[in-house]
Design a protein around this motif. Sequence first.
Motif: not given
Length: 321
Positions: A126-128, A216-220, A225-228, A231-239
């Motif tokens: 939910v947070a991401i 857990i598997t479905v959530s991750y 998918r959301a993290v990938v 657009s920003s590499a920093d945003a992906r790393q932070k998430a």
Amino acid sequence: MLMLNKTNWTPASFILNGVPGLEDMHLWISFPFCSMYAVAMVGNCGLLYLIHLEDSLHRPMYYFLAMLSLTDIVMCSSTIPKALSIFWCHLKEIGFDECLVQMFFVHTFTGMESGVLMLMALDRYVAICYPLRYSTILTNPVIAKVGLATFFRGVFLIIPFTFLTKRLPYCRGNIIPHTYCDHMSVAKLSCGNIKVNVIYGLMVALLIGGFDILCITVSYTMILRAVVSLSSADARQKAFSTCTAHLCAIVFSYSPAFFCFFFNRFGSHTIPPSCHIIVANIYLLLPPTMNPIVYVVKTKQIRDCVIRIFSGSKKIKSYST
């Protein structure tokens, strides 16, 4: 001495034999057990106190972490003090009803541990994936309801274990080759038919462990998918960094759990019993010991609060997790 009720062959007590084959090493085995238990109690009590004390930690993620810490305290406290009394004082006897109570607490709170890890995975999802709706979806009443539902799921599924175990006739002695009363370790002392116990045990493992792992598997999968898609590499790393501590907690909890599960079903003739007993205790000790350490190290907001308390600072910069 084995005392049996002549009507239903119920022993007055059991003898917990510790780690079979390593009786001479009990004193040495007790030191890491005692150390891990002390770290677990200090770490989890400290986390609970910190979450209660700091207003900045009054958020869904930390409420779930408080549930995990409370579960860890009960889970390891239901077995380790008795194990240490066996290792140090040779107090191996445990009453029949006391054994059933211990078995109930062990299995209920290991199930609760799995359930809370599943809730924490949903929290990260939910947070991401829905950051703008995070606080409106995971309100305090919702958190309380899902926490209670997870607890009562374990209670209602584990209570039948006690009745299924109590109904059995015990005429194969009363010595349990374990440090605590585990369902199958007790049932194997029976000379009756334990097929129902085995089938119900598998069903509970699937209903709790299988369901939680699926969630857990479905959530991750959705989180990945959301993290990938960011657009920003920093945003992906932070998430993704917000999930690191939780992923570590999953590894610490499920790795020894899988070993114990498969040993009980398939590996009892190939793996030494002493190895199984030690891993079974690690299963109850490793998550409570490591979870507070991992969350302090990997979660900046908790780490900053700890630093502020120990340094005596009045203010510290707040970071979102």
